[in-house]
Design a protein around this motif. Sequence first.
Motif, short mmCIF file in Angstrom:
data_model
loop_
_atom_site.label_atom_id
_atom_site.label_comp_id
_atom_site.label_asym_id
_atom_site.label_seq_id
_atom_site.Cartn_x
_atom_site.Cartn_y
_atom_site.Cartn_z
N ARG A 110 0.83 -1.20 0.00
CA ARG A 110 0.00 0.00 0.00
C ARG A 110 0.87 1.26 0.00
NH1 ARG A 110 -5.32 0.91 2.96
NH2 ARG A 110 -5.84 2.88 1.97
N ALA A 111 1.88 1.29 0.87
CA ALA A 111 2.74 2.47 0.96
C ALA A 111 3.43 2.73 -0.39
CB ALA A 111 3.78 2.29 2.06
N ALA A 112 3.90 1.66 -1.02
CA ALA A 112 4.60 1.81 -2.31
C ALA A 112 3.66 2.36 -3.37
CB ALA A 112 5.17 0.46 -2.75
N LEU A 113 2.43 1.86 -3.39
CA LEU A 113 1.49 2.29 -4.43
C LEU A 113 1.00 3.71 -4.18
CD1 LEU A 113 -0.60 -1.00 -4.79
CD2 LEU A 113 1.12 -0.12 -6.39
N GLU A 114 0.74 4.02 -2.92
CA GLU A 114 0.25 5.37 -2.62
C GLU A 114 1.32 6.42 -2.89
OE1 GLU A 114 -3.41 4.50 0.45
OE2 GLU A 114 -1.49 5.12 1.30
N ALA A 115 2.58 6.04 -2.70
CA ALA A 115 3.66 6.98 -3.00
C ALA A 115 3.69 7.33 -4.49
CB ALA A 115 5.01 6.39 -2.57
N GLU A 116 3.14 6.43 -5.32
CA GLU A 116 3.05 6.69 -6.77
C GLU A 116 1.68 7.23 -7.16
OE1 GLU A 116 5.68 6.22 -9.10
OE2 GLU A 116 6.73 6.16 -7.18
N GLN A 117 0.92 7.68 -6.20
CA GLN A 117 -0.39 8.31 -6.46
C GLN A 117 -1.46 7.34 -6.93
OE1 GLN A 117 -0.24 11.47 -5.45
NE2 GLN A 117 1.97 11.28 -5.29
N TYR A 118 -1.32 6.05 -6.61
CA TYR A 118 -2.44 5.15 -6.86
C TYR A 118 -3.32 5.14 -5.62
CZ TYR A 118 0.56 3.28 -10.59
OH TYR A 118 1.35 3.14 -11.70
N ALA A 119 -4.62 4.93 -5.79
CA ALA A 119 -5.51 4.72 -4.65
C ALA A 119 -5.58 3.23 -4.39
CB ALA A 119 -6.89 5.28 -4.97
N VAL A 120 -5.61 2.83 -3.12
CA VAL A 120 -5.56 1.42 -2.76
C VAL A 120 -6.71 1.07 -1.84
CG1 VAL A 120 -4.16 -0.39 -1.68
CG2 VAL A 120 -3.03 1.48 -2.92
N ALA A 121 -7.39 -0.03 -2.14
CA ALA A 121 -8.40 -0.58 -1.22
C ALA A 121 -7.91 -1.95 -0.79
CB ALA A 121 -9.75 -0.69 -1.93
N GLU A 122 -7.84 -2.17 0.52
CA GLU A 122 -7.29 -3.43 1.03
C GLU A 122 -8.40 -4.40 1.43
OE1 GLU A 122 -4.73 -2.86 4.38
OE2 GLU A 122 -3.72 -1.14 3.47
N ALA A 123 -8.16 -5.68 1.17
CA ALA A 123 -9.05 -6.73 1.68
C ALA A 123 -8.19 -7.83 2.27
CB ALA A 123 -9.93 -7.27 0.55
N GLU A 124 -8.63 -8.39 3.39
CA GLU A 124 -7.86 -9.44 4.06
C GLU A 124 -8.26 -10.83 3.61
OE1 GLU A 124 -7.60 -9.24 8.38
OE2 GLU A 124 -8.22 -7.14 8.21
N THR A 125 -9.44 -10.94 3.02
CA THR A 125 -9.94 -12.27 2.63
C THR A 125 -10.40 -12.24 1.17
OG1 THR A 125 -12.21 -11.73 3.24
CG2 THR A 125 -10.81 -12.69 4.97
N GLY A 126 -10.52 -13.42 0.59
CA GLY A 126 -11.03 -13.54 -0.77
C GLY A 126 -12.45 -13.04 -0.89
N THR A 127 -13.26 -13.36 0.10
CA THR A 127 -14.67 -12.96 0.07
C THR A 127 -14.80 -11.44 0.05
OG1 THR A 127 -15.04 -14.87 1.47
CG2 THR A 127 -16.89 -13.36 1.20
N GLN A 128 -14.05 -10.79 0.95
CA GLN A 128 -14.08 -9.34 1.01
C GLN A 128 -13.55 -8.74 -0.29
OE1 GLN A 128 -15.25 -7.24 3.48
NE2 GLN A 128 -14.85 -5.64 1.95
N GLY A 129 -12.48 -9.34 -0.81
CA GLY A 129 -11.87 -8.83 -2.03
C GLY A 129 -12.81 -8.92 -3.21
N LEU A 130 -13.53 -10.03 -3.33
CA LEU A 130 -14.48 -10.19 -4.44
C LEU A 130 -15.56 -9.11 -4.36
CD1 LEU A 130 -14.95 -14.07 -4.67
CD2 LEU A 130 -14.02 -12.54 -6.42
N MET A 131 -15.99 -8.83 -3.13
CA MET A 131 -17.00 -7.81 -2.96
C MET A 131 -16.45 -6.44 -3.38
SD MET A 131 -19.55 -8.29 0.06
CE MET A 131 -18.51 -7.87 1.46
N ASP A 132 -15.22 -6.17 -2.96
CA ASP A 132 -14.61 -4.88 -3.30
C ASP A 132 -14.45 -4.72 -4.82
OD1 ASP A 132 -14.47 -4.23 -0.67
OD2 ASP A 132 -12.30 -4.58 -0.45
N VAL A 133 -14.03 -5.79 -5.47
CA VAL A 133 -13.84 -5.69 -6.92
C VAL A 133 -15.19 -5.44 -7.59
CG1 VAL A 133 -13.18 -6.97 -9.01
CG2 VAL A 133 -11.73 -7.07 -6.98
N GLY A 134 -16.22 -6.13 -7.12
CA GLY A 134 -17.56 -5.98 -7.70
C GLY A 134 -18.12 -4.58 -7.51
#
Length: 234
Positions: free
Chosen positions: A25-49
């Motif tokens: 996250r720190a590396a990506l944000e330093a390059e001005q990308y926005a980051v959304a984190e998920a700890e699990t596959g289920t949460q991640g699938l929801m975030d992508v959707g």
Amino acid sequence: MADTQHATPLIVLIEDEPQIRRFVRAALEAEQYAVAEAETGTQGLMDVGTRRPDLLIVDLGLPDMDGIDVIQDIRSWSNLPILILSARTSEAHKVKALDVGADDYLTKPFGIPELLARVRALLRRSARAHTDDLPVVRFGEVEVNPLQRTVTRNGEAVHLTAIEYRLLMQLITNAERVMTHSTLIREVWGPHHADKIHYLRVYMSNLRHKLEADPNAPRYILTASGVGYRLVLA
Ligand code: CA
């Protein structure tokens, strides 16, 4: 496909290890990308959707599901670029993930420059995929015109055999992605030649001799060791 390109590219990161999440996250944000984190596959699938990110970074070893199932689920409805994170011990797992539709991978531990290079390449590729109907493609001294089916190097015509040309076009239409041996063999030779890795090596070597300035130290047609090949355009 990311339906909208966000003004600030949004990256969903699915990873259960907090230190790696922080580091990425720190590396990506330093390059001005926005980051959304998920700890699990289920949460991640929801975030992508719901958030429709421009890129997904997913760890293959998740607590609630296999990263491969996450990729398969997403590939049933989206062409979003997917970068996988894998442990060095799970080579077969990584190849499987690429075969079900991941675009590229990083093996842990990885460095920030490598992470950022992969992210940039995948975002470049997906931006191009929105606009192109296979225009002329250039890399190094090579120019490929898919409409005319011509290839030149330093302005001189290069003769490719039909198989070499098909192989090159597979690499071009999937530029910046890792193409596994089995995917390339299936696309070029058909489904019944899975054992023909040695053919692939021979034809790749021919392509490099015809297109690379130094075929032994290729700059564009790169080997992904133990996995496949990748064409890099920039
Ligand atoms: Ca993990």
